[in-house]
Design an enzyme around this catalytic site. Structure first.
Site, PDB file in Angstrom:
ATOM      1  N   THR A 171      41.070  34.593 -10.833  1.00  0.00           N
ATOM      2  CA  THR A 171      40.779  35.722 -11.727  1.00  0.00           C
ATOM      3  C   THR A 171      39.780  35.344 -12.810  1.00  0.00           C
ATOM      4  O   THR A 171      39.222  36.223 -13.454  1.00  0.00           O
ATOM      5  CB  THR A 171      42.073  36.235 -12.387  1.00  0.00           C
ATOM      6  N   LEU A 193      45.492  19.910 -15.947  1.00  0.00           N
ATOM      7  CA  LEU A 193      46.665  20.356 -16.712  1.00  0.00           C
ATOM      8  C   LEU A 193      47.841  20.474 -15.752  1.00  0.00           C
ATOM      9  O   LEU A 193      47.766  21.199 -14.758  1.00  0.00           O
ATOM     10  CB  LEU A 193      46.370  21.699 -17.382  1.00  0.00           C
ATOM     11  N   PHE A 227      31.014  64.002 -10.226  1.00  0.00           N
ATOM     12  CA  PHE A 227      30.969  64.506 -11.601  1.00  0.00           C
ATOM     13  C   PHE A 227      29.547  64.770 -12.101  1.00  0.00           C
ATOM     14  O   PHE A 227      29.293  64.752 -13.305  1.00  0.00           O
ATOM     15  CB  PHE A 227      31.686  63.542 -12.555  1.00  0.00           C
ATOM     16  N   GLY A 255      28.422  72.782 -11.146  1.00  0.00           N
ATOM     17  CA  GLY A 255      28.586  73.926 -12.035  1.00  0.00           C
ATOM     18  C   GLY A 255      29.856  74.725 -11.859  1.00  0.00           C
ATOM     19  O   GLY A 255      29.882  75.909 -12.201  1.00  0.00           O
ATOM     20  N   SER A 256      30.914  74.140 -11.307  1.00  0.00           N
ATOM     21  CA  SER A 256      32.202  74.816 -11.127  1.00  0.00           C
ATOM     22  C   SER A 256      32.125  75.981 -10.150  1.00  0.00           C
ATOM     23  O   SER A 256      33.055  76.785 -10.073  1.00  0.00           O
ATOM     24  CB  SER A 256      32.739  75.339 -12.475  1.00  0.00           C
ATOM     25  N   GLN A 296      42.733  69.862 -11.423  1.00  0.00           N
ATOM     26  CA  GLN A 296      41.381  69.849 -11.978  1.00  0.00           C
ATOM     27  C   GLN A 296      41.392  69.930 -13.503  1.00  0.00           C
ATOM     28  O   GLN A 296      40.628  69.247 -14.187  1.00  0.00           O
ATOM     29  CB  GLN A 296      40.568  71.011 -11.399  1.00  0.00           C
ATOM     30  N   GLU A 313      34.842  72.160 -14.425  1.00  0.00           N
ATOM     31  CA  GLU A 313      34.256  71.498 -15.594  1.00  0.00           C
ATOM     32  C   GLU A 313      34.945  71.821 -16.910  1.00  0.00           C
ATOM     33  O   GLU A 313      34.991  70.989 -17.817  1.00  0.00           O
ATOM     34  CB  GLU A 313      32.785  71.908 -15.729  1.00  0.00           C
TER      35      GLU A 313
END
Length: 1351
Positions: free
Chosen positions: A281, A423, A820, A1101-1102, A1216, A1283
């Site tokens: 990691t 260690l 998006f 634009g929805s 949504q 949106e």
């Protein structure tokens, strides 16, 4: 010596020395890898070698959880099988010897049976785009293998390392909670009531309201006996085989796994520079992202000495290879069994471990590795250092003990240990009587985030008094490594624990630990403040303990200070969703209005859903990696690719010279560019690309391309710099003006001026940009598989770039893993690059950007500066506003000029202002081009409006909600651009939200809390919303659909919309099901393709459901009209019978549907028009609590009411709303973009850029859809809402503003102030000014260059 021996090791690897066989299992199948490469991680091995593509690649650094798998090991000492989740992107395959790996395909598929985890996440609507879903499934699956009936806390802990950009997490948690033994309020709704219904006395109660989106009773039970068994062969291998050294040779690296400590020490003596890897990691990300190369890696994971766990009389000894999860469990057990006075160091360490990384990281990361890395931001080193922990360090012939604090004695973490030392173990002592230990941290996000500052503090008193006998303070996040305040602590010994000591400690530590103005990491004044704020918290914690122990000796802590001692903890969210049931007469098989599961939900959960990079490799396929500019503004002097071309597997270099036709796309005067031609105008601009036989080879070669630059002036990065240089995309500002603004200002009582800065936002779709271009071999045809919202634009751009007709490019989109707005023009330009490479080489070419490159080369939401002048009366009525807005557009126009228009058109939000004048322009800067993003300008414009509303309230001495109500649209009125609107539903949403949230009651409770708490403050805010929906022009709203009826009665449905998580295909199948009166199971959607639907508009634009729904409806009605005579003749027949008869009668069984788009227009010369079809209304009320000392906050409760018409699918629509709200929460609070002063993006992945996680969602989360809401123009009276909900996330912003205002009032600071977005912990803390912020050194007048700039 060390260098030469490592070189020799590399030489041995290259010489092809025999490797051991790597034996492990995947999903119950034995895997024998004869040529295991130490540099290969499990994720690409699963995806490319085993073709198990359910495990997704989201970030490559263990930060998003998309690649989560379960690993099982047999421990011969304990005779137990251990199961744990892990990030496949960080697991070297060489570390898997003797293990069993389970991927999402291994627990269930649709071909066999699906697992209860998969079923519940899918049927509880926990997937939208589905790209993160397999990782979510596997995190919970691994938990259930260990805890078949987990607690709610274990659920949230298991999901803390998984990110989702779509859902807002609520439905995922709801589905997972069904495995919990305990019941939840919202899952046991007797009488249909819920804990969130505190004020459930709303009108229209007689109408049937639903509160259940899924039925848990239908879920199959979890049966642990049905899980895959651990392979007996691996148990026999662990028990019986003689341990032997394992050696694996890769192309460049050798991996050695010794079997005992003696052999390990011999290896370290021979190869002192070789790193030890346990969980990978730390080393993994540095090799992947920083180009660190090690020719030899030593894996000590089979050495039992390194896993010792020993309880001694004076403490606990833990082996260096113990995982952080194991350490956490051991500490938890020890704390429960030992006296409290002995466990204070343990408690502090446990507190830090709970938030360190995600569960997957803690499961594999080693305790010793975290220590030895000596990272500045280590959460555990400060605690171990103050606790006087001792390290056992070994080398050949030597074992020694050193204080852990010695690692940091030089302040750089570069001394003490010799290269050949390892260690072995860590001794953590018990605390003593009179000793107090505390841990502190503050990060951008509460969990799974590196700290900005972290600290460990310990004090020991002389027995029976408050005189300091010993004190130790260590900080992280202040210098290159953990650092001690040695001189401060020495000066405090012998002092009593009182306020005078506190003041001296704070002033002394600020002098001792000097943080330069340009210190790496930025946030300098904030970090200085945290240094002393943590000391104050420690002072209070110790004072409280002393008071408890010796109540009569010490003064009481003021009651209003006590809350400063309480930590914010993640709680399992309680949620409620309300929606109107379907009409009583609706047919049972009619799915409209019902909460139907996403049509691909099960496939998302099983990993069977295919995304672009899941498409099987094409024969002789090549891979493309980008070469990008490192300068913001420069001429390209030369490009030297000679070294890159010599690298293994490299086929060619692709640049502007290889583009057959269009390289510059002129949508405006300034073009958007495929390859840089002579000049670069931003860091991250694509200069050329490397094509190779693997993605690894392509990326290695890309790093070898040398570009010489001639820097140019000016370099414009910020809006302020653009204004100074008059750098804009349009010479004239766009304007909306209504009323007589200048006259109105003369008649008002008050004028308020100010400005607000709103930072940008990255899309952070979990599926990065992905393209596969496949030449067909004839007529210049090419298939382009792409993750895009606009396949028709990709087709057009690729064809133009190659100089061929559009009809030769076939663009395919099966589904998109989140977009998006970020997969439009930028995706088209990337597709051009890939297509040019495919055209030149004649091979299929694949390009999948890694997360860092994706964030570097693409833009995002526009950074925004809004300057305002507001005129208002004493009662709060606003009569005039004059606004100037500036957007940072970046180096090319993209969609910025359209965003400018939307900003102006939506600036008013929910308010009627008689006189308004607003200007907006887009700045041309040397930054990557910013682009469309969910909300498209409204989230910034709306926040500006609500900010001046809040300030007007402060000036008038009124509450913000009173100002909002006074100025809200009241009746049928006109917007500033003269469009009519009826705000009736706006008021319904506002009043219902007021009622449901019990706003006034809770406001009084908040005020009472604030009166009794000085260092913690609560805030509450309610925000209205008017969101216009439409494209401003008809041409962008066209849609087409194609419906095929086959003779077996099944239907294939196609339309031009793209499925990217919004449930579009699900809704289209619902529409077709209603229109055809056919079960949804009989209707199939294959893919979105330019071969079936030409010239489709973008899914933006929805409007996807609106326009495509109309087209699907039209196609279905056309088909039904043809079939009507046949159906009339045989009304009780089946679809198969009707289709067969129609075919026999030569009736066309294929129908097209079309929708022209809504009428829309906007005359910018006149400043008026009808740009939108309708309005969505809503309101959100949020309550938060802030920590005034650190700037941290928690979201307590959110209630949302939305008018979305008649919902086609309440489950999808509520999902949504919630997902958009949480994305807005990120925009306004956690997502901060940081660049170097030269324009280089620092925040390139989930480690640096913090989107909301499970810990960020409100503890109580309610969404209600407004009942009896109609929208007559859209399909089935629905409304497009993808949106709008994002803006409601600003209710969190203004709730924090309210809390900050309460803190400032108590400190007698001005109540009229401005907060910028995002409201990060830094901004919250610095706004709550107090004696500690006054104490720190200030940098405002110093000419020092800063480390970063924020956009």
């Amino acid at each position: 010596m060390a260098v030469s021996t490592l070189a020799a090791a590399a030489g041995e690897a290259r010489a092809g020395m025999a490797s051991d066989e790597l034996v492990f299992y995947v999903n119950g199948k034995r895997i024998v890898e004869e040529k295991a490469d130490p540099e290969q991680m499990l994720l690409p091995y699963l995806r490319k070698s085993l073709r198990l593509t359910g495990t997704k690649s989201g970030c490559g650094g263990g930060g998003c959880g998309a690649c989560t798998v379960m690993i099982s090991r047999y421990e011969p000492v304990t005779k137990k099988i251990v199961h744990y989740s892990a990030n496949a992107c960080l697991i070297p395959i060489c570390s898997l010897y003797g293990t069993a790996v389970i991927t999402v395909e291994g627990i269930g598929t649709t071909k066999t049976r699906i697992h209860p985890v998969q079923e519940r996440i899918a049927k509880s609507h926990g997937s939208q785009c589905g790209f993160c879903t397999p990782g979510m499934v596997m995190s919970i699956y691994a938990l259930l293998r260990n805890q078949p009936e987990p607690t709610s806390e274990q659920i949230t802990e298991a999901l803390a390392g998984n990110l989702c950009r779509c859902t807002g997490y609520r439905p995922i948690i709801d589905g997972c909670n069904t495995f919990c033994k305990e019941s939840f309020c919202c899952q046991s709704r007797e009488n249909g009531n819920c804990c969130l219904d505190q004020e459930d006395h709303l009108p229209n109660k007689e109408k049937k309201t639903c509160t259940t989106l899924f039925s848990a009773e239908e879920f199959q039970p979890l049966d642990p006996t049905q899980e895959l068994i651990f392979p007996p062969e691996l148990m026999r291998m662990a028990e019986n085989q003689t341990a032997r050294t394992l050696i694996f040779h890769g192309e460049r690296t050798r991996w050695i796994s010794p079997v005992n400590r003696k052999e390990l020490l011999e290896l370290k003596a021979k190869y002192p520079q070789a790193p030890l890897v346990v969980g990978n990691t730390g080393l993994g990300p540095s090799m992947k992202f920083k180009g660190v190369f090690h020719p030899l890696i030593i894996s000590p994971t089979r050495i039992l000495d390194l896993y010792v766990v020993e309880h001694t009389e004076n403490g606990l000894i833990l082996g260096a290879a113990c995982s952080l999860t194991l350490v956490k469990d051991i500490l938890t057990k020890a704390i429960s069994e030992l006296p409290a006075e002995k466990t204070k160091i343990f408690c502090a360490l446990l507190q830090q471990l709970k938030t360190l990384g995600g569960q997957q990281i803690r499961n594999v990361a080693s305790f010793g590795g975290n220590i030895i890395m000596r990272s500045s931001t280590s959460d555990i080193n400060p605690i171990l250092a103050v606790g006087n922990s001792i390290l056992s360090v070994a080398s050949q012939g030597r074992l020694r003990q050193i204080p852990l604090s010695d690692l940091f004695a030089d302040g750089l973490g570069k001394n003490t240990l010799e290269p050949e030392e390892i260690l072995v173990s860590i001794h953590i002592p018990h605390s003593r009587k009179g000793e107090f230990v505390s841990a502190f941290r503050q990060a951008q996000r509460q969990e799974n985030a590196l700290p900005i500052v972290t600290a460990g503090m310990r004090v020991l008193f002389d027995e029976g008094c408050n005189i300091i006998k010993d004190i130790s303070i260590f900080y992280g996040g202040i210098s290159p490594t953990t650092v001690a305040a040695k001189h401060t602590c020495q000066a405090l010994i012998g002092r009593p624990w009182d306020e005078e000591m506190l003041d001296e400690a704070c002033r002394s530590v600020l002098k001792e630990l000097v943080l330069p103005s340009a210190a790496p990491g930025g946030k300098v004044e904030y970090r200085r403040t945290l240094i002393v704020s943590f000391i104050f918290k420690f002072y209070l914690e110790v004072l409280k303990s002393l008071k408890t122990m010796y109540s009569s000796r010490y003064p009481d802590i003021p009651e209003n200070y006590m809350s400063a001692l309480e930590h914010f903890h993640t709680k399992i969210p309680q949620s409620m969703q309300k929606f109107q049931d379907v009409e009583l007469g609706q047919l049972a098989q009619d799915p409209i209005g019902r909460p139907v599961m996403h049509q691909a939900g099960i496939k998302h959960a099983t990993g069977e859903a295919i995304y672009c990079d899941d498409i099987r490799a094409v024969d002789e396929e090549l891979f493309l990696a980008l070469v990008t500019s490192s300068k913001a503004h420069a001429k390209i002097g030369s490009i030297d690719a000679s070294e890159a071309l010599k690298m293994p597997g490299v086929v060619d270099i692709i640049s502007v010279q290889d583009v057959p036709a269009t390289n510059e796309f002129y949508n405006y005067e300034i073009p958007d560019i495929v390859f840089a031609r002579g000049t670069v105008t931003c860091v991250g601009q694509i200069v050329c690309a490397v094509v190779a036989d693997s993605d690894v080879h392509a990326k290695q070669a890309a790093a070898k391309v040398k570009i010489e630059y001639e820097p140019q002036e000016p370099v414009i990065l910020t809006i302020q710099e653009a204004i100074e240089h008059n750098s804009f995309f349009e010479p004239q500002k766009k304007k909306i003006e209504n009323g007589n603004v200048d006259e109105a200002f003369k008649s008002v009582d008050h004028i308020l001026e100010g400005e607000i800065h709103i930072g940008g936002q990255k899309h952070f779709y979990i599926e990065t940009q992905s393209i596969l271009a496949v030449p067909k071999g004839e007529d210049k045809e090419m298939d382009v598989y792409v993750s895009s919202q606009h396949p028709a634009m990709v087709q057009e751009m690729v064809a133009s770039c190659l100089g061929i007709p559009d009809n030769r490019i076939m663009c395919h989109v099966k589904r998109v893993g989140g977009a998006f707005g970020g997969k439009l023009l930028r995706t088209g330009l990337l597709a051009c690059i890939v297509a040019v490479a495919a055209n030149k080489t004649g091979h299929a070419v694949r390009c999948v950007l890694d997360r860092g490159t994706d964030m570097l080369v693409t833009g995002g939401r526009h950074p925004f500066v809004g300057k305002y002048k507001v005129g208002f009366m004493n009662n709060g009525r606003v009569l005039a506003i004059d606004i100037d807005v500036y957007l940072n557009g970046g180096c090319t126009p993209d969609d910025s000029l359209l965003v400018t228009e939307i900003v102006l058109l939506k600036m008013d939000n929910a308010y009627k202002i008689p006189s308004i004048r607003s200007h907006c322009c887009t700045c041309k800067t040397h930054m990557p081009s910013n682009t469309a993003f969910r909300g498209f300008g409204f989230p910034q414009a709306g926040l500006l409006t609500e900010a001046w509303i809040t300030r007007v309230a402060a000036r008038c001495g009124l509450l913000p909600e009173e100002i909002r109500e006074i100025n809200m649209y009241k009746e049928n009125e006109q917007t500033p651009y003269k469009q009519e609107l009826n705000p009736q539903n706006l008021h319904k949403c506002w009043n219902e939200c007021m009622d449901k949230s019990a706003y006034h009651t809770r406001k009084a409770t908040v005020n009472k809390f604030n009166a009794h708490n000085y260092w913690k403050k609560k805030g509450i805010a309610i925000i209205p919303m008017k969101f216009p929906v439409g494209f401003c022009t008809r041409v962008l709203g066209q849609a087409a659909a194609l419906v095929h009826l086959y003779t077996d009665g099944s239907v294939l449905l196609t339309h031009g919309g793209v499925e990217m998580g919004q449930g579009l295909h699900t809704k289209m199948i619902q529409v077709a099901s209603r229109e055809l009166k056919m079960p949804m199971s009989n209707i199939h959607f294959c893919e979105t393709s330019t071969t079936t639907i030409p010239n489709a508009c973008a899914s933006v634009g929805s409007m996807g459901t609106d326009v495509n729904g109309m087209a699907v409806k039209d196609a279905c009605q056309t088909l039904l009209k043809r079939l009507a005579p046949i159906i009339d003749q045989n009304p009780k027949g089946s679809w198969k019978e009707w289709a067969k008869e129609a075919f026999d009668q030569s009736i066309n069984l294929s129908a097209t549907g079309y929708f022209r788009g809504y009428e829309a227009d906007m005359d910018w010369e006149k400043g008026e028009g009808h740009p939108f079809e309708y309005f969505i209304y809503g309101a959100a009320c949020t309550e938060v609590e802030i920590d005034c000392l650190t700037g941290g906050h928690k979201n307590i409760r959110t209630d949302i009411v939305m008018d979305i018409g008649r919902s086609i699918n309440p489950a999808v629509d509520i999902g949504q709303i919630e997902g958009a709200f949480v994305q807005g929460l990120g925009l306004y609070t956690t997502e901060e973009l940081s660049f170097s002063p030269e324009g280089v993006l620092y925040t390139r992945g989930p480690d640096q850029y913090k989107i909301p996680a499970v810990c960020d969602i409100p503890e109580q989360f309610s969404v209600s859809l407004l009942a009896s809401s109609q929208n007559t123009t859209a399909i089935y009276s629905s409304k497009g809402l993808g949106e709008s909900g994002l803006f409601l996330g600003c209710s969190v912003f203004f709730a924090i503003w309210d809390a900050v205002a309460a803190a400032r009032r108590e400190r007698e600071l001005s109540g009229d102030f401005v907060l910028n977005s995002p409201l990060t912990p830094e901004r919250i803390r610095m706004a709550c000014a107090d004696q500690f912020t006054e104490m720190i050194p200030k940098d405002e007048n110093k000419p020092t260059a800063s480390w970063n700039i924020l956009l």
